[in-house]
Design an enzyme around this catalytic site. Structure first.
Site, PDB file in Angstrom:
ATOM      1  N   SER A  51       0.834  -1.208   0.000  1.00  0.00           N
ATOM      2  CA  SER A  51       0.000   0.000   0.000  1.00  0.00           C
ATOM      3  C   SER A  51       0.872   1.264   0.000  1.00  0.00           C
ATOM      4  CB  SER A  51      -0.950   0.012   1.203  1.00  0.00           C
ATOM      5  OG  SER A  51      -0.228  -0.069   2.415  1.00  0.00           O
ATOM      6  N   HIS A  52       2.175   1.115   0.247  1.00  0.00           N
ATOM      7  CA  HIS A  52       3.062   2.285   0.230  1.00  0.00           C
ATOM      8  C   HIS A  52       4.283   2.089  -0.652  1.00  0.00           C
ATOM      9  CE1 HIS A  52       0.388   3.100   3.536  1.00  0.00           C
ATOM     10  NE2 HIS A  52       0.605   4.365   3.246  1.00  0.00           N
ATOM     11  N   ASP A 192      -5.008   0.459   1.472  1.00  0.00           N
ATOM     12  CA  ASP A 192      -5.608  -0.870   1.283  1.00  0.00           C
ATOM     13  C   ASP A 192      -7.058  -0.757   0.817  1.00  0.00           C
ATOM     14  OD1 ASP A 192      -3.409  -2.407   1.749  1.00  0.00           O
ATOM     15  OD2 ASP A 192      -3.802  -2.697   3.883  1.00  0.00           O
ATOM     16  N   ARG A 313       7.259  -9.271   7.050  1.00  0.00           N
ATOM     17  CA  ARG A 313       7.996  -8.276   6.270  1.00  0.00           C
ATOM     18  C   ARG A 313       9.441  -8.732   6.039  1.00  0.00           C
ATOM     19  NH1 ARG A 313      10.225  -3.939   7.513  1.00  0.00           N
ATOM     20  NH2 ARG A 313       9.755  -3.968   9.736  1.00  0.00           N
TER      21      ARG A 313
HETATM   22  P1  NDP Z   1      -1.876  -3.750   9.014  1.00  0.00           P
HETATM   23  O1  NDP Z   1      -3.242  -3.849   9.586  1.00  0.00           O
HETATM   24  O2  NDP Z   1      -1.550  -4.541   7.813  1.00  0.00           O
HETATM   25  O3  NDP Z   1      -0.865  -4.078  10.182  1.00  0.00           O
HETATM   26  C1  NDP Z   1       0.457  -3.872   9.974  1.00  0.00           C
HETATM   27  C2  NDP Z   1       1.261  -4.228  11.199  1.00  0.00           C
HETATM   28  O4  NDP Z   1       0.738  -5.328  11.909  1.00  0.00           O
HETATM   29  C3  NDP Z   1       2.610  -4.650  10.718  1.00  0.00           C
HETATM   30  O5  NDP Z   1       3.528  -4.372  11.728  1.00  0.00           O
HETATM   31  C4  NDP Z   1       2.385  -6.136  10.487  1.00  0.00           C
HETATM   32  O6  NDP Z   1       3.583  -6.875  10.442  1.00  0.00           O
HETATM   33  C5  NDP Z   1       1.544  -6.498  11.665  1.00  0.00           C
HETATM   34  N1  NDP Z   1       0.614  -7.608  11.382  1.00  0.00           N
HETATM   35  C6  NDP Z   1      -0.293  -7.681  10.395  1.00  0.00           C
HETATM   36  N2  NDP Z   1      -0.977  -8.840  10.477  1.00  0.00           N
HETATM   37  C7  NDP Z   1      -0.476  -9.498  11.535  1.00  0.00           C
HETATM   38  C8  NDP Z   1      -0.767 -10.765  12.138  1.00  0.00           C
HETATM   39  N3  NDP Z   1      -1.721 -11.569  11.660  1.00  0.00           N
HETATM   40  N4  NDP Z   1      -0.065 -11.131  13.218  1.00  0.00           N
HETATM   41  C9  NDP Z   1       0.890 -10.319  13.718  1.00  0.00           C
HETATM   42  N5  NDP Z   1       1.215  -9.118  13.203  1.00  0.00           N
HETATM   43  C10 NDP Z   1       0.540  -8.717  12.126  1.00  0.00           C
HETATM   44  O7  NDP Z   1      -1.472  -2.231   8.735  1.00  0.00           O
HETATM   45  P2  NDP Z   1      -2.337  -1.051   8.158  1.00  0.00           P
HETATM   46  O8  NDP Z   1      -3.014  -1.508   6.933  1.00  0.00           O
HETATM   47  O9  NDP Z   1      -3.130  -0.453   9.230  1.00  0.00           O
HETATM   48  O10 NDP Z   1      -1.170  -0.019   7.773  1.00  0.00           O
HETATM   49  C11 NDP Z   1      -0.315  -0.350   6.706  1.00  0.00           C
HETATM   50  C12 NDP Z   1       0.718   0.717   6.545  1.00  0.00           C
HETATM   51  O11 NDP Z   1       0.128   1.925   6.181  1.00  0.00           O
HETATM   52  C13 NDP Z   1       1.556   1.017   7.774  1.00  0.00           C
HETATM   53  O12 NDP Z   1       2.900   0.861   7.398  1.00  0.00           O
HETATM   54  C14 NDP Z   1       1.269   2.485   8.094  1.00  0.00           C
HETATM   55  O13 NDP Z   1       2.372   3.208   8.557  1.00  0.00           O
HETATM   56  C15 NDP Z   1       0.861   2.988   6.736  1.00  0.00           C
HETATM   57  N6  NDP Z   1       0.028   4.190   6.840  1.00  0.00           N
HETATM   58  C16 NDP Z   1       0.589   5.401   6.515  1.00  0.00           C
HETATM   59  C17 NDP Z   1      -0.160   6.562   6.605  1.00  0.00           C
HETATM   60  C18 NDP Z   1       0.443   7.892   6.326  1.00  0.00           C
HETATM   61  O14 NDP Z   1      -0.246   8.890   6.426  1.00  0.00           O
HETATM   62  N7  NDP Z   1       1.693   8.004   5.985  1.00  0.00           N
HETATM   63  C19 NDP Z   1      -1.579   6.515   6.965  1.00  0.00           C
HETATM   64  C20 NDP Z   1      -2.030   5.217   7.344  1.00  0.00           C
HETATM   65  C21 NDP Z   1      -1.261   4.086   7.245  1.00  0.00           C
HETATM   66  P3  NDP Z   1       4.237  -7.187   8.978  1.00  0.00           P
HETATM   67  O15 NDP Z   1       4.740  -5.845   8.504  1.00  0.00           O
HETATM   68  O16 NDP Z   1       5.306  -8.184   9.232  1.00  0.00           O
HETATM   69  O17 NDP Z   1       3.142  -7.722   8.111  1.00  0.00           O
END
Ligand code: NDP
Length: 340
Positions: A51-52, A192, A313
């Site tokens: 997504s980024h 997403d 990741r």
């Molecule tokens: P997710 O709901 O996908 O969660 C991401 C985090 O949770 C990661 O650290 C991920 O680890 C971990 N994770 C996901 N699933 C599991 C699981 N089943 N068990 C354990 N850990 C888990 O993230 P979002 O969709 O909410 O956000 C995605 C990205 O968007 C983030 O990086 C955020 O910074 C970015 N974002 C940026 C914004 C901005 O303004 N710049 C605004 C909003 C979001 P892993 O990475 O290993 O999968």
């Protein structure tokens, strides 16, 4: 013979960085800023933070074209007291501003044990984990939060007030890569949601509301006149409120619902603020901090949590390093066209 544009086109990290750098430069960023943004975006793609990753390039380009963001900005950095650093990104991207402040942050945290970094007038359009991983690699604990564009309604409300307001935490772990979690405080990130809309997928009920305030699983209905919802009802909403207070009120940045880019057609990047808190764990009670974290994580895994944040990741990163970063031919062609 026509090519199948959905076929994979694997690309090495350095090649992707170079390609993205050319795009950033072509659309008006300075060479040093382009390198930082290209590396950040390629890191996201490499680690499967899709997504980024390159998905965001169109938004970067549109914002630069609209002159909403200054790709050439050079941040102004001021130390206020032993442990507080103010960074004015001067309407530039947050990542070059953070990079410019890095030497002072490291010096300050070594001296004071803890440092608060308050970045304002900044555009953050990426994941937060790339901002924190270097601190964890240096043995430091850190937290980051960013406010965004108002697209999240508070529970019971209809009007979007909050951004998707991500929060990230990073810590060293003895004997392995740092643990980092990084997620939006909305039920789903905007990126997403847009990917789901593009793929014509529905999203779980509770993700957002339509224009009438009714719960909806249709990403298009949430995106056009509706709103996302915070995760976890009032609990997520309170964390999102804290992000607005720390990343915007405290830094001197705009709240998510104050961002107005209506005079900049096509602009997508939020101009708000970012807070980063960096802690030297050797100032705590235990010198064996990273070992203590490992002990706890081992207990968590033994208790049955098979996947911890950042496991996936790092696995994706290892695969990308072995086999190349998997783009499609379509994505690759689009990037090459943008770079020329
Ligand atoms: P997710 O709901 O996908 O969660 C991401 C985090 O949770 C990661 O650290 C991920 O680890 C971990 N994770 C996901 N699933 C599991 C699981 N089943 N068990 C354990 N850990 C888990 O993230 P979002 O969709 O909410 O956000 C995605 C990205 O968007 C983030 O990086 C955020 O910074 C970015 N974002 C940026 C914004 C901005 O303004 N710049 C605004 C909003 C979001 P892993 O990475 O290993 O999968």
């Amino acid at each position: 013979m026509s090519r199948n544009l959905e076929e994979p086109r694997r690309i090495a990290f350095a090649e992707l960085v170079a390609l993205l750098e050319r795009i950033f430069v072509r659309f008006g960023t300075s060479v040093p800023n382009a390198r930082i943004l290209a590396t950040n975006c390629a890191q996201c793609e490499r680690d499967g933070s899709l997504s980024h990753g390159v998905f965001r390039i169109a938004g970067y380009v549109a914002s630069l074209n609209s002159r909403w963001v200054d790709g050439r900005a050079v941040a102004a950095i001021e130390q206020h007291g032993p442990s507080f650093i103010r960074v004015d990104a001067r309407n530039g991207f947050a990542q070059p501003a953070l990079a410019a402040a890095m030497p002072l942050i490291c010096e300050s945290v070594a001296r004071a044990g803890v440092t608060m970094v308050a970045i304002r007038d900044s555009h953050h359009f990426s994941a937060l984990w790339p901002d924190l991983e270097p601190f964890a690699d240096a043995g430091l604990v850190s937290l980051a939060m960013v406010s965004g564009l108002a697209c999240v309604a508070p529970p019971g409300g209809r009007k979007p007030i909050f951004g998707t307001n991500p929060l990230a935490f990073a810590t060293p772990v003895a004997g392995s890569r740092p643990l980092i979690f990084d997620f939006a405080t909305s039920a789903m990130s905007n990126g997403d949601l847009r990917l789901a809309a593009k793929a014509k997928h529905t999203v779980p009920l509770g993700t957002g509301i339509d224009a009438d305030g009714a719960l909806s699983g249709d990403p298009d209905a949430i995106l056009s006149g509706g709103a996302l919802l915070p995760f976890g009802g009032h609990k997520g909403a309170s964390i999102s409120l804290m992000v607005e207070i720390l990343a915007s009120a405290l830094t001197g940045g705009q709240f998510s619902n104050e961002v107005d880019f209506s005079a900049h057609a096509g602009a997508e990047t939020p101009k708000t603020g970012q807070t980063i808190i960096v802690i030297d764990p050797t100032r705590g009670e235990t010198r064996a901090f990273a070992e203590r974290v490992k002990t706890l994580l081992d207990c968590v895994r033994d208790a049955g949590q098979a996947r911890l944040p950042s496991d996936r990741r790092y696995q994706t990163r290892a695969q990308s390093e072995r086999n190349g970063i998997p783009l499609t031919m379509r994505q690759y062609d689009e990037l090459v066209a943008l770079a020329q």
